[in-house]
Design a protein around this motif. Structure first.
Motif: not given
Length: 87
Positions: A10-14
């Motif tokens: 999720i952090k990578w996506f954001r």
């Protein structure tokens, strides 16, 4: 799946994608496109690591425009070839 791995995805996506333009989804295979409600969406990226046999796939929210082109090599008979071009 561990919660730490999911948070990392999720952090990578954001960090890399605007939430209003792209969607994060999961697949059991590496997808080239996502088909939803009869529309085809272009996959723009896949998370580098496969987690518990699942790929995390990012695709654009705007459907792909498809055009059909007819190529005929022998005077429009049974040997007519049809292709789909994705723009």
């Amino acid at each position: 799946m561990e919660a730490g791995n999911i948070l990392e995805v999720i952090k990578w996506f954001r960090r890399n994608y605007a939430k209003k333009d792209y969607v994060l989804t999961t697949r059991e295979f590496e997808a080239g496109c996502i088909i939803s409600n009869g529309k085809r969406y272009k996959v723009v990226d896949t998370y580098p690591k496969k987690i518990d046999g699942i790929y995390f796939v990012v695709y654009k929210k705007i459907p792909i425009k498809e055009s059909f082109k007819k190529n005929s090599y022998i005077n429009d008979d049974v040997f007519t070839e049809h292709r789909v071009y994705i723009r």
